[in-house]
Design a protein around this motif. Structure first.
Motif, PDB file in Angstrom:
ATOM      1  N   UNK A   5      23.264  14.923  55.355  1.00  0.00           N
ATOM      2  CA  UNK A   5      23.484  16.293  55.829  1.00  0.00           C
ATOM      3  C   UNK A   5      24.677  16.298  56.763  1.00  0.00           C
ATOM      4  N   UNK A   6      25.415  17.402  56.775  1.00  0.00           N
ATOM      5  CA  UNK A   6      26.556  17.528  57.682  1.00  0.00           C
ATOM      6  C   UNK A   6      26.426  18.805  58.493  1.00  0.00           C
ATOM      7  N   UNK A  49      29.638  14.874  47.381  1.00  0.00           N
ATOM      8  CA  UNK A  49      29.247  15.437  46.089  1.00  0.00           C
ATOM      9  C   UNK A  49      30.216  15.018  44.985  1.00  0.00           C
ATOM     10  N   UNK A  50      31.520  15.077  45.272  1.00  0.00           N
ATOM     11  CA  UNK A  50      32.526  14.694  44.285  1.00  0.00           C
ATOM     12  C   UNK A  50      32.322  13.268  43.805  1.00  0.00           C
ATOM     13  N   UNK A  51      31.912  12.392  44.711  1.00  0.00           N
ATOM     14  CA  UNK A  51      31.744  10.974  44.380  1.00  0.00           C
ATOM     15  C   UNK A  51      30.348  10.645  43.862  1.00  0.00           C
ATOM     16  N   UNK A  52      29.536  11.679  43.611  1.00  0.00           N
ATOM     17  CA  UNK A  52      28.240  11.458  42.969  1.00  0.00           C
ATOM     18  C   UNK A  52      27.057  11.365  43.891  1.00  0.00           C
ATOM     19  N   UNK A  54      24.442  12.918  47.179  1.00  0.00           N
ATOM     20  CA  UNK A  54      23.670  14.119  47.478  1.00  0.00           C
ATOM     21  C   UNK A  54      23.936  14.520  48.922  1.00  0.00           C
ATOM     22  N   UNK A  55      24.504  15.712  49.106  1.00  0.00           N
ATOM     23  CA  UNK A  55      24.854  16.164  50.449  1.00  0.00           C
ATOM     24  C   UNK A  55      24.508  17.637  50.611  1.00  0.00           C
ATOM     25  N   UNK A  56      24.273  18.012  51.865  1.00  0.00           N
ATOM     26  CA  UNK A  56      24.002  19.406  52.216  1.00  0.00           C
ATOM     27  C   UNK A  56      24.777  19.736  53.478  1.00  0.00           C
ATOM     28  N   UNK A  57      25.460  20.884  53.472  1.00  0.00           N
ATOM     29  CA  UNK A  57      26.284  21.290  54.602  1.00  0.00           C
ATOM     30  C   UNK A  57      25.624  22.426  55.365  1.00  0.00           C
ATOM     31  N   UNK A  79      25.379  22.234  47.854  1.00  0.00           N
ATOM     32  CA  UNK A  79      24.190  22.736  48.540  1.00  0.00           C
ATOM     33  C   UNK A  79      24.559  23.003  49.994  1.00  0.00           C
ATOM     34  N   UNK A  80      24.278  24.198  50.485  1.00  0.00           N
ATOM     35  CA  UNK A  80      24.680  24.537  51.846  1.00  0.00           C
ATOM     36  C   UNK A  80      23.703  25.514  52.474  1.00  0.00           C
TER      37      UNK A  80
END
Length: 313
Positions: A5-6, A49-52, A54-57, A79-80
């Motif tokens: 998460x960011x 996400x670009x590199x495959x 799982x992230x959420x902003x 995902x944000x």
């Protein structure tokens, strides 16, 4: 895969254009504008996400540019979780001078955040399910946000069991380094000098500064971003320089964020630290190859990682 998460406290819609030459008082005829969602943590999440991964902003958003930011992230499939605010999200812009190759970056101030809006950012992070394994705080602090916000975020990461990754500047960075409890910190040369209180231009001083930060508990891992020279990483007794591949430079916008996103993703995937930093250096180099505010492409990152491996870097 571990979840990243960011938090971006001062996001922006980044506009980039090109013009033949920047001349005072003249009307400057520009190329068609490009808009990209921006801000440290948002860029980190985009690269993950670009590199495959799982992230959420998570980010505060308000006004017309806040709405455009949300639509842009929807279109990218990221995902944000926007946190509504009373102020207007900022716009920043980059002008490429086509005749010289110079780049001009205009960074505008963001809206002031009220205490209740900051609390909603923390509440949004606390409510995430699944709980993030890594929480990245990246970008500037907007008006109204005191350095004490770092203490609240650090306490939250400890409650939820997340590793805190920090990419800040100025007073917030110095304060974070003095408090400790950070898993990974990624300063630039100028930012490291501001923490240490003296220049760190030569290799010996850089290494001494990173060892000092590790010894005093500022962070478990410190990655010093060296631009075209790559990176220097320290963790415990481990100290390693990772040179950057030689690539054509079109724009430096987002290169540091790309480096951080790739490093965190590689660590989340279980790669050893040196390999993770090589991934980060490759992602930063892949971003400077792109014009304006465009970030790295996955195929470029993979190619540059392979190149670093072939050359033994």
């Amino acid at each position: 895969m571990p979840f990243i998460a960011t938090l971006t406290l001062n996001p922006a819609m980044d506009l980039s254009v090109g013009t033949a030459r920047v001349v005072s008082t003249d009307k400057l005829r520009c190329s068609l504008p490009r808009h990209d969602p921006g801000g440290g943590g948002i860029n980190v999440a985009r690269v993950v996400k670009t590199l495959g991964g799982k992230a959420l902003a998570v980010y505060p958003a308000g006004g017309p540019f806040g709405e455009l930011l949300q639509r842009s992230l929807d279109e990218l499939g990221l995902v944000h979780r926007p946190v509504p605010i009373g102020g207007d999200t900022r716009e920043s812009f980059t002008v490429d001078e086509l005749e010289t190759g110079l780049q001009y970056r205009f960074v505008l101030p963001g809206p002031s955040l009220a205490p209740q809006e900051l609390q909603r950012c923390l509440d949004t992070l606390a409510a995430l399910h699944p709980t993030p394994h890594y929480l990245v705080l990246s970008g500037s602090f907007p008006p109204g946000v005191g350095i004490g916000f770092f203490d609240e975020l650090l306490a939250l990461t400890r409650r939820i069991g997340a590793r805190l990754v920090v990419d800040l500047s100025g007073e917030p960075l110095a304060y974070a380094a003095s408090q400790g409890g950070i898993y990974l910190m990624k300063p630039s040369l100028n930012e490291l000098a501001s923490i240490m209180g003296h220049p760190v231009t030569d290799a010996a001083r850089q290494e001494e500064a990173l060892r000092s930060l590790i010894a005093r508990g500022s962070a478990e891992i410190v990655v010093l971003s060296l631009g075209a020279e790559g990176a220097l990483v320290a963790c415990g007794e481990h100290l390693e320089r990772v040179p950057s591949p030689d690539v054509p430079v079109l724009s430096a916008v987002g290169a540091g964020d790309s480096m951080l996103g790739a490093i965190v993703l590689a660590l989340a995937e279980g790669r050893e630290l040196g390999a993770a930093v090589r991934c980060g250096v490759a992602a930063g180099a892949a971003t400077v190859m792109r014009p304006g505010t465009e970030l790295c492409h996955r195929e470029d990152v993979q190619r540059l990682i392979a190149e670093l491996g072939r050359t033994g870097l």
